[in-house]
Design a protein around this motif. Structure first.
Motif, PDB file in Angstrom:
ATOM      1  N   LYS A   1     -72.437 -45.545  34.184  1.00 56.40           N
ATOM      2  CA  LYS A   1     -72.225 -45.736  35.614  1.00 56.40           C
ATOM      3  C   LYS A   1     -72.424 -44.456  36.410  1.00 56.40           C
ATOM      4  CE  LYS A   1     -68.941 -49.517  34.930  1.00 56.40           C
ATOM      5  NZ  LYS A   1     -67.555 -50.020  35.177  1.00 56.40           N
ATOM      6  N   LYS A   2     -72.444 -43.314  35.706  1.00 54.00           N
ATOM      7  CA  LYS A   2     -72.647 -42.022  36.357  1.00 54.00           C
ATOM      8  C   LYS A   2     -73.785 -41.286  35.675  1.00 54.00           C
ATOM      9  CE  LYS A   2     -69.088 -39.484  37.012  1.00 54.00           C
ATOM     10  NZ  LYS A   2     -67.834 -38.730  36.748  1.00 54.00           N
ATOM     11  N   SER A   3     -74.358 -40.337  36.358  1.00 54.67           N
ATOM     12  CA  SER A   3     -75.439 -39.537  35.798  1.00 54.67           C
ATOM     13  C   SER A   3     -74.906 -38.621  34.705  1.00 54.67           C
ATOM     14  CB  SER A   3     -76.091 -38.696  36.904  1.00 54.67           C
ATOM     15  OG  SER A   3     -77.061 -37.832  36.355  1.00 54.67           O
ATOM     16  N   PHE A   4     -75.636 -38.528  33.604  1.00 56.99           N
ATOM     17  CA  PHE A   4     -75.267 -37.684  32.467  1.00 56.99           C
ATOM     18  C   PHE A   4     -75.860 -36.296  32.729  1.00 56.99           C
ATOM     19  CE2 PHE A   4     -75.086 -37.671  27.509  1.00 56.99           C
ATOM     20  CZ  PHE A   4     -74.220 -36.598  27.566  1.00 56.99           C
TER      21      PHE A   4
ATOM     22  N   PRO B   1     -62.734 -40.421  31.595  1.00 60.40           N
ATOM     23  CA  PRO B   1     -64.022 -40.640  32.270  1.00 60.40           C
ATOM     24  C   PRO B   1     -65.229 -40.147  31.485  1.00 60.40           C
ATOM     25  CG  PRO B   1     -62.379 -39.809  33.814  1.00 60.40           C
ATOM     26  CD  PRO B   1     -61.776 -39.688  32.451  1.00 60.40           C
ATOM     27  N   ASP B   2     -65.024 -39.218  30.558  1.00 57.24           N
ATOM     28  CA  ASP B   2     -66.146 -38.671  29.790  1.00 57.24           C
ATOM     29  C   ASP B   2     -66.419 -39.437  28.497  1.00 57.24           C
ATOM     30  OD1 ASP B   2     -66.685 -36.703  31.610  1.00 57.24           O
ATOM     31  OD2 ASP B   2     -65.522 -35.148  30.594  1.00 57.24           O
ATOM     32  N   ILE B   3     -65.570 -40.403  28.156  1.00 57.92           N
ATOM     33  CA  ILE B   3     -65.737 -41.123  26.887  1.00 57.92           C
ATOM     34  C   ILE B   3     -67.077 -41.858  26.809  1.00 57.92           C
ATOM     35  CG2 ILE B   3     -64.842 -43.034  25.499  1.00 57.92           C
ATOM     36  CD1 ILE B   3     -62.047 -42.120  26.135  1.00 57.92           C
ATOM     37  N   PRO B   4     -67.562 -42.536  27.877  1.00 53.47           N
ATOM     38  CA  PRO B   4     -68.869 -43.207  27.761  1.00 53.47           C
ATOM     39  C   PRO B   4     -70.001 -42.255  27.379  1.00 53.47           C
ATOM     40  CG  PRO B   4     -67.679 -44.015  29.674  1.00 53.47           C
ATOM     41  CD  PRO B   4     -66.902 -42.853  29.157  1.00 53.47           C
ATOM     42  N   PHE B   5     -69.961 -41.030  27.894  1.00 55.67           N
ATOM     43  CA  PHE B   5     -71.006 -40.065  27.542  1.00 55.67           C
ATOM     44  C   PHE B   5     -70.874 -39.645  26.070  1.00 55.67           C
ATOM     45  CE2 PHE B   5     -69.982 -39.452  32.078  1.00 55.67           C
ATOM     46  CZ  PHE B   5     -71.187 -39.846  32.630  1.00 55.67           C
TER      47      PHE B   5
END
Length: 386
Positions: free
Chosen positions: A48-51, A102-106
């Protein structure tokens, strides 16, 4: 343009589940080497956010082989991880992330095990730490989708030493003082590898699962679990599930007779008859066979001695078979699959005879025509092999 912005090429999310694409576990999605770019683009479509390179550097910097947060969740984020390599190998130890939610998806992008056909299952982080012949292709595909700057940030963070923790939360850490050779003490705080936590979770999961009647037996032992926290994401998203304490109570060590019975039920040899008087009576019977005098009294005594050996041996066989059948029922083993019990002469001869002449005399006595005749006339001997 940063590759993170090229979402137009990413397949629609409806074509795959998010949990099958972004994961810390093996997903069961085998990939060909030429399908890596498409798989990374599929991952990109679920973010959902830019990596960014900043995020990449941060999640790698907060990844380690040992997580101090496993001891105390109140540890400061800048002092949460350690990295130790295994001794005796040139490989870098596996690490797990310890990041904010919030950083778990990355993290699920770079720590996901990629199943490239014909190659070991490795994540992007693994390919950076311990390169293989497939690593160049994987990292090039990753950079093509997420950007070369993101890959460079990960490499710089993972291949450099992270800052060492300089403080710990008070009151929750075990402290050990070790005497120094030159005087004074060295203060030590034990911290277990993070993989021991994930290993214990997997071990506990197998212990508490229901037994499949047709499947393999679950290891013996009494296991009790107690959930102590329902928010493991404060430690590592790669661990998942509630934190659990285990209490394992193992069965007491078996006595020799119990161990022999267990071995027999599971396909081993029949238990040995450990009565020390048996060898005495077998040799006494051998002496009586060798006696030169022969009358009604001596023949009756010879018959009684043989019958006593046969009767006692048959009772031992029958009692042991009854115990074995009960044990087989408890262990879910079909009674008919139990090995055939030994013949009475074989049971009698299975013991320590000391000198060879004693063994030879016992063997000759137990295979003599007289003993075979008494065996044919014994009712108990018939019951054993009925």
């Amino acid at each position: 343009m940063n590759k993170n912005q090229e979402n137009a090429d990413a397949p629609p999310a409806s074509q795959a589940k998010k949990s099958d694409v972004l994961s810390f576990k093996v997903t069961g999605r085998p990939l060909h080497s030429d399908g890596l770019v498409a798989e990374f683009r599929l991952m990109l479509g679920f973010l959902k956010k830019s990596f960014s390179a900043e995020i990449a550097f941060r999640i790698c910097q907060k990844s380690g082989s040992h997580m101090i947060k496993l001891v105390s969740p109140r540890v400061d984020g800048d002092h949460a991880v350690l990295r130790f390599d295994e001794t005796g190998t040139n490989r870098i130890s596996s690490i797990l992330p310890s990041v904010n939610a919030p950083d778990i998806p990355f993290c699920k992008v770079v720590f996901r095990p990629l199943e490239v056909i014909g190659h070991p299952t490795m994540s992007v982080v693994d390919h950076i730490l311990n390169p293989s012949d497939m690593s160049d292709a994987v990292l090039e595909a990753f950079a093509e989708v997420f950007g070369a700057d993101v890959l460079l940030a990960m490499q710089e963070s993972l291949l450099s030493e992270p800052s060492s923790p300089s403080k710990l939360g008070a009151g929750e850490f075990p402290i050990i003082f070790i005497p120094r050779p030159g005087g004074g003490d060295l203060q030590v705080t034990p911290v277990s590898p993070a993989l021991t936590f994930t290993g214990m979770r997997e071990l506990g999961r197998r212990r508490f699962q229901k037994r499949d009647p047709e499947g393999p037996r679950i290891n013996r032992g009494k296991w009790i679990d107690l959930a102590v926290s329902s928010k493991p994401q404060n430690i590592s998203g790669a661990i998942g599930g509630p934190r659990v304490r285990f209490l394992a109570t193992m069965p007491a060590a078996m006595h020799q007779s119990e161990a022999e019975l267990y071995r027999y039920v599971h396909g081993g040899r029949f238990p040995r008859w450990h009565d020390q008087e048996v060898s005495v009576w077998v040799l006494r019977y051998a002496d009586m066979l060798d006696a030169t005098y022969n009358n009604a009294n001596t023949r009756a005594a010879l018959d009684r001695t043989a019958d006593r050996l046969i009767g006692d041996a048959a009772e031992f066989l029958l009692d042991t078979l009854a115990d074995a059948r009960r044990r087989a029922d408890e262990d879910g083993i079909v009674r008919e699959q139990l090995p055939e019990p030994p013949a009475i002469p074989e049971l009698l001869i299975r013991r320590y005879w000391g000198k060879d002449p004693n063994y030879d005399r016992a063997r000759m006595a137990l295979t003599s025509p007289h003993f075979e005749d008494r065996l044919r006339k014994s009712r108990l001997a018939e019951e054993v092999h009925a």
